[in-house]
Design a protein around this motif. Structure first.
Motif, PDB file in Angstrom:
ATOM      1  N   PRO A   5       5.928   4.822   5.087  1.00 62.97           N
ATOM      2  CA  PRO A   5       4.926   5.612   5.811  1.00 62.97           C
ATOM      3  C   PRO A   5       4.297   6.662   4.887  1.00 62.97           C
ATOM      4  CG  PRO A   5       6.985   5.495   7.044  1.00 62.97           C
ATOM      5  CD  PRO A   5       7.245   4.857   5.717  1.00 62.97           C
ATOM      6  N   PHE A   6       3.062   6.988   5.166  1.00 63.28           N
ATOM      7  CA  PHE A   6       2.339   7.861   4.228  1.00 63.28           C
ATOM      8  C   PHE A   6       2.896   9.276   4.142  1.00 63.28           C
ATOM      9  CE2 PHE A   6      -0.492   4.354   4.028  1.00 63.28           C
ATOM     10  CZ  PHE A   6      -0.943   4.411   2.717  1.00 63.28           C
ATOM     11  N   ASP A   7       3.588   9.729   5.166  1.00 64.61           N
ATOM     12  CA  ASP A   7       4.145  11.091   5.090  1.00 64.61           C
ATOM     13  C   ASP A   7       5.545  11.107   4.461  1.00 64.61           C
ATOM     14  OD1 ASP A   7       5.303   9.772   7.206  1.00 64.61           O
ATOM     15  OD2 ASP A   7       5.266  11.484   8.574  1.00 64.61           O
ATOM     16  N   LYS A   8       6.033   9.930   4.059  1.00 65.62           N
ATOM     17  CA  LYS A   8       7.392   9.866   3.486  1.00 65.62           C
ATOM     18  C   LYS A   8       7.365   9.521   1.997  1.00 65.62           C
ATOM     19  CE  LYS A   8       9.686  10.273   7.495  1.00 65.62           C
ATOM     20  NZ  LYS A   8       8.553  10.857   8.225  1.00 65.62           N
ATOM     21  N   ARG A   9       6.170   9.544   1.408  1.00 61.93           N
ATOM     22  CA  ARG A   9       6.096   9.156  -0.009  1.00 61.93           C
ATOM     23  C   ARG A   9       6.347  10.364  -0.911  1.00 61.93           C
ATOM     24  NH1 ARG A   9       1.632   4.318  -0.109  1.00 61.93           N
ATOM     25  NH2 ARG A   9       2.431   3.329   1.762  1.00 61.93           N
ATOM     26  N   VAL A  10       6.410  10.107  -2.199  1.00 58.40           N
ATOM     27  CA  VAL A  10       6.635  11.211  -3.133  1.00 58.40           C
ATOM     28  C   VAL A  10       5.487  11.283  -4.140  1.00 58.40           C
ATOM     29  CG1 VAL A  10       9.151  11.272  -2.956  1.00 58.40           C
ATOM     30  CG2 VAL A  10       8.071   9.732  -4.588  1.00 58.40           C
ATOM     31  N   GLY A  11       5.374  12.454  -4.778  1.00 51.39           N
ATOM     32  CA  GLY A  11       4.306  12.662  -5.737  1.00 51.39           C
ATOM     33  C   GLY A  11       3.617  13.974  -5.429  1.00 51.39           C
ATOM     34  N   SER A  12       2.367  14.090  -5.916  1.00 53.52           N
ATOM     35  CA  SER A  12       1.606  15.319  -5.682  1.00 53.52           C
ATOM     36  C   SER A  12       0.326  14.999  -4.944  1.00 53.52           C
ATOM     37  CB  SER A  12       1.205  15.948  -7.011  1.00 53.52           C
ATOM     38  OG  SER A  12       2.333  16.294  -7.744  1.00 53.52           O
ATOM     39  N   GLN A  23       5.241  15.525   0.411  1.00 50.02           N
ATOM     40  CA  GLN A  23       5.734  15.671   1.791  1.00 50.02           C
ATOM     41  C   GLN A  23       5.514  17.081   2.358  1.00 50.02           C
ATOM     42  OE1 GLN A  23       9.608  13.875   2.417  1.00 50.02           O
ATOM     43  NE2 GLN A  23       9.087  12.188   1.071  1.00 50.02           N
ATOM     44  N   ASP A  24       5.059  18.005   1.498  1.00 58.20           N
ATOM     45  CA  ASP A  24       4.772  19.363   1.997  1.00 58.20           C
ATOM     46  C   ASP A  24       3.312  19.529   2.398  1.00 58.20           C
ATOM     47  OD1 ASP A  24       7.359  19.943   1.443  1.00 58.20           O
ATOM     48  OD2 ASP A  24       6.946  20.921  -0.487  1.00 58.20           O
ATOM     49  N   GLN A  90      -0.648  11.340 -11.047  1.00 57.05           N
ATOM     50  CA  GLN A  90       0.024  10.362 -10.176  1.00 57.05           C
ATOM     51  C   GLN A  90       0.267   9.027 -10.893  1.00 57.05           C
ATOM     52  OE1 GLN A  90       1.379  12.029  -7.500  1.00 57.05           O
ATOM     53  NE2 GLN A  90       0.732  10.306  -6.241  1.00 57.05           N
ATOM     54  N   LYS A  91      -0.273   8.920 -12.123  1.00 53.67           N
ATOM     55  CA  LYS A  91      -0.157   7.693 -12.923  1.00 53.67           C
ATOM     56  C   LYS A  91      -0.648   6.463 -12.157  1.00 53.67           C
ATOM     57  CE  LYS A  91       3.706   9.207 -15.854  1.00 53.67           C
ATOM     58  NZ  LYS A  91       3.878  10.568 -15.362  1.00 53.67           N
ATOM     59  N   ILE A 121      -6.927  15.868  -1.660  1.00 54.57           N
ATOM     60  CA  ILE A 121      -7.145  14.574  -2.329  1.00 54.57           C
ATOM     61  C   ILE A 121      -5.778  13.963  -2.629  1.00 54.57           C
ATOM     62  CG2 ILE A 121      -8.324  13.346  -4.212  1.00 54.57           C
ATOM     63  CD1 ILE A 121      -9.953  15.908  -4.715  1.00 54.57           C
ATOM     64  N   ALA A 122      -5.620  12.719  -2.207  1.00 56.22           N
ATOM     65  CA  ALA A 122      -4.373  11.988  -2.478  1.00 56.22           C
ATOM     66  C   ALA A 122      -4.740  10.706  -3.222  1.00 56.22           C
ATOM     67  CB  ALA A 122      -3.665  11.656  -1.171  1.00 56.22           C
ATOM     68  N   SER A 123      -3.815  10.219  -4.022  1.00 56.53           N
ATOM     69  CA  SER A 123      -4.065   8.956  -4.726  1.00 56.53           C
ATOM     70  C   SER A 123      -2.751   8.186  -4.846  1.00 56.53           C
ATOM     71  CB  SER A 123      -4.630   9.256  -6.119  1.00 56.53           C
ATOM     72  OG  SER A 123      -4.880   8.036  -6.792  1.00 56.53           O
ATOM     73  N   TRP A 124      -2.848   6.883  -4.674  1.00 57.39           N
ATOM     74  CA  TRP A 124      -1.631   6.075  -4.756  1.00 57.39           C
ATOM     75  C   TRP A 124      -1.948   4.691  -5.334  1.00 57.39           C
ATOM     76  CZ3 TRP A 124      -3.798   7.810  -0.140  1.00 57.39           C
ATOM     77  CH2 TRP A 124      -4.340   6.844   0.702  1.00 57.39           C
ATOM     78  N   THR A 125      -0.915   4.085  -5.858  1.00 57.64           N
ATOM     79  CA  THR A 125      -1.068   2.759  -6.444  1.00 57.64           C
ATOM     80  C   THR A 125      -1.307   1.742  -5.332  1.00 57.64           C
ATOM     81  OG1 THR A 125       0.288   3.321  -8.322  1.00 57.64           O
ATOM     82  CG2 THR A 125       0.152   0.980  -7.793  1.00 57.64           C
ATOM     83  N   TRP A 126      -2.300   0.932  -5.512  1.00 61.54           N
ATOM     84  CA  TRP A 126      -2.649  -0.063  -4.490  1.00 61.54           C
ATOM     85  C   TRP A 126      -3.403  -1.194  -5.185  1.00 61.54           C
ATOM     86  CZ3 TRP A 126      -7.224  -0.154  -0.650  1.00 61.54           C
ATOM     87  CH2 TRP A 126      -6.932  -1.013   0.431  1.00 61.54           C
ATOM     88  N   PRO A 127      -2.678  -2.174  -5.685  1.00 56.65           N
ATOM     89  CA  PRO A 127      -3.366  -3.268  -6.371  1.00 56.65           C
ATOM     90  C   PRO A 127      -4.237  -4.043  -5.377  1.00 56.65           C
ATOM     91  CG  PRO A 127      -0.968  -3.534  -6.449  1.00 56.65           C
ATOM     92  CD  PRO A 127      -1.247  -2.398  -5.542  1.00 56.65           C
ATOM     93  N   SER A 128      -5.019  -4.975  -5.865  1.00 58.93           N
ATOM     94  CA  SER A 128      -5.858  -5.769  -4.966  1.00 58.93           C
ATOM     95  C   SER A 128      -5.037  -6.273  -3.793  1.00 58.93           C
ATOM     96  CB  SER A 128      -6.438  -6.961  -5.701  1.00 58.93           C
ATOM     97  OG  SER A 128      -7.720  -6.637  -6.108  1.00 58.93           O
ATOM     98  N   TYR A 129      -5.617  -6.148  -2.619  1.00 60.38           N
ATOM     99  CA  TYR A 129      -4.911  -6.482  -1.394  1.00 60.38           C
ATOM    100  C   TYR A 129      -4.524  -7.963  -1.354  1.00 60.38           C
ATOM    101  CZ  TYR A 129      -3.713  -5.903   3.484  1.00 60.38           C
ATOM    102  OH  TYR A 129      -3.035  -5.840   4.656  1.00 60.38           O
ATOM    103  N   PHE A 130      -5.468  -8.791  -1.751  1.00 56.79           N
ATOM    104  CA  PHE A 130      -5.231 -10.242  -1.768  1.00 56.79           C
ATOM    105  C   PHE A 130      -5.227 -10.747  -3.212  1.00 56.79           C
ATOM    106  CE2 PHE A 130      -7.930  -9.909   2.201  1.00 56.79           C
ATOM    107  CZ  PHE A 130      -6.893 -10.112   3.098  1.00 56.79           C
ATOM    108  N   SER A 131      -4.481 -11.792  -3.470  1.00 59.13           N
ATOM    109  CA  SER A 131      -4.575 -12.455  -4.774  1.00 59.13           C
ATOM    110  C   SER A 131      -5.936 -13.169  -4.820  1.00 59.13           C
ATOM    111  CB  SER A 131      -3.458 -13.490  -4.901  1.00 59.13           C
ATOM    112  OG  SER A 131      -3.673 -14.505  -3.954  1.00 59.13           O
ATOM    113  N   PRO A 132      -6.442 -13.496  -6.043  1.00 61.91           N
ATOM    114  CA  PRO A 132      -7.740 -14.172  -6.117  1.00 61.91           C
ATOM    115  C   PRO A 132      -7.783 -15.452  -5.276  1.00 61.91           C
ATOM    116  CG  PRO A 132      -6.998 -13.517  -8.301  1.00 61.91           C
ATOM    117  CD  PRO A 132      -5.877 -13.195  -7.354  1.00 61.91           C
ATOM    118  N   GLU A 133      -6.651 -16.188  -5.200  1.00 62.95           N
ATOM    119  CA  GLU A 133      -6.627 -17.443  -4.408  1.00 62.95           C
ATOM    120  C   GLU A 133      -6.721 -17.129  -2.918  1.00 62.95           C
ATOM    121  OE1 GLU A 133      -3.744 -16.740  -6.489  1.00 62.95           O
ATOM    122  OE2 GLU A 133      -5.090 -17.390  -8.087  1.00 62.95           O
ATOM    123  N   LYS A 134      -6.023 -16.080  -2.519  1.00 61.78           N
ATOM    124  CA  LYS A 134      -5.988 -15.711  -1.097  1.00 61.78           C
ATOM    125  C   LYS A 134      -7.384 -15.231  -0.660  1.00 61.78           C
ATOM    126  CE  LYS A 134      -4.096 -14.655   2.842  1.00 61.78           C
ATOM    127  NZ  LYS A 134      -3.970 -15.743   3.776  1.00 61.78           N
TER     128      LYS A 134
END
Ligand code: PMP
Length: 290
Positions: A5-12, A23-24, A90-91, A121-134
């Protein structure tokens, strides 16, 4: 897929001028943005460490805020710089950036002109949702019962949180019926867009897309039109009735989250994932990584 869940992640998260622990980053339950919809946001992607159309997205954030009478207490260039800093901190190399602006808790009534405007402003890793085949399998849409409101009923040019109420309702309705997303018409009965993306049609080798006069003129939409024009594909922007779908050969959605996603059916109309969609998709993939 199980996601944290988005309120349970870590980072800045950067909020009102400072970096805070993820989380703060909380707001009070008595908040004008939550109760009265005085909230706008953006969705931006990072591809291989490069932020796609950052300036355009930040410009739209300020325009959205202005349309909701919200004054962001930072300059655009500061927000742009902070966005770069945050993604590094956030790398995030392939991911998403979510700036959000909302009116604070000073007032719990409709009028809140002098309440504070907040920004995070928040940022998180999120690769392409679908693979190119999908992606090439396409998705199925159904017509929503909700219609996009007229510009006299809502600030339709703004990426305002309140405008997503009917989008969530439409998408829930579609998913419950076994579809992937919904097609929304506008208050006049013309085809508008999907719940979080613009729509394109290919008919007789022409690329057709509804005029964005009561919904977002998406940044991906504008990019796809530019690509098509460079490729000498004829582009038409008009109002289209629902029966325009008869005879359409290809259909696809565009947006920051969906990128270019082919549509294989809208209720009883079927489409193929054709040559023009594949060409635009491959050119788009080159541009976002350039
Ligand atoms: N319409 C709606 C309702 C959206 O939420 C989005 C996504 N921001 C779009 C269109 C496409 O806009 P963009 O290409 O700028 O992401």
């Amino acid at each position: 897929m199980q996601t944290i869940p988005f309120d349970k992640r870590v980072g800045s998260i950067w909020m009102n001028g400072v970096y805070k622990e993820w989380q703060d980053c909380q707001i009070h339950v008595l908040n004008h943005g939550l109760h009265y919809g005085s909230c706008v946001f953006e969705g931006i992607r990072i591809y291989d460490g490069k932020i796609f159309k950052l300036v355009e997205h930040i410009e739209r954030l300020y325009k959205s805020a202005e349309l909701l009478d919200l004054e962001i207490p930072f300059r655009k260039d500061e927000i742009i710089e902070i966005t770069y800093q945050l993604t590094k901190k956030q790398k995030v190399n392939n991911g998403y950036i979510r700036p959000v602006v909302w009116r604070g808790s000073e007032k719990m009534e409709i009028s809140a002109i002098d309440a504070t405007t907040n920004i995070a402003i928040a940022s998180w890793t999120w690769p392409s949702y679908f693979s190119p085949e999908k992606i090439l399998e396409g998705i199925r849409l159904t017509k929503s019962n909700w219609v996009r409101p007229s510009p006299q009923s809502a600030p339709t040019n703004s990426k305002a949180a309140g405008l997503y109420m009917i989008c969530s309702l439409s998408k829930h309705q579609a998913e419950k019926k076994g579809f992937d997303d919904a097609l929304m018409l506008d208050y006049r009965g013309f085809i508008a867009e999907a719940t979080g993306a613009n729509i394109f049609f290919v008919k007789k080798n022409k690329l057709c897309t509804p005029l964005p006069d009561c919904f977002l003129n998406g940044i991906t939409r504008q990019t796809v039109i530019e690509i098509a024009k460079k490729l000498k594909i004829e582009v038409e922007e008009k109002h289209y009735n629902f029966d325009f779908l008869e005879g359409c050969e290809e259909v696809f959605l565009t947006g920051t989250a969906v990128e270019i996603t082919p549509v294989t059916s809208i209720d009883n109309f079927d489409f193929k994932v054709g040559k023009i969609t594949r060409l635009l998709l491959s050119e788009f993939n080159k541009i976002v990584k350039a």
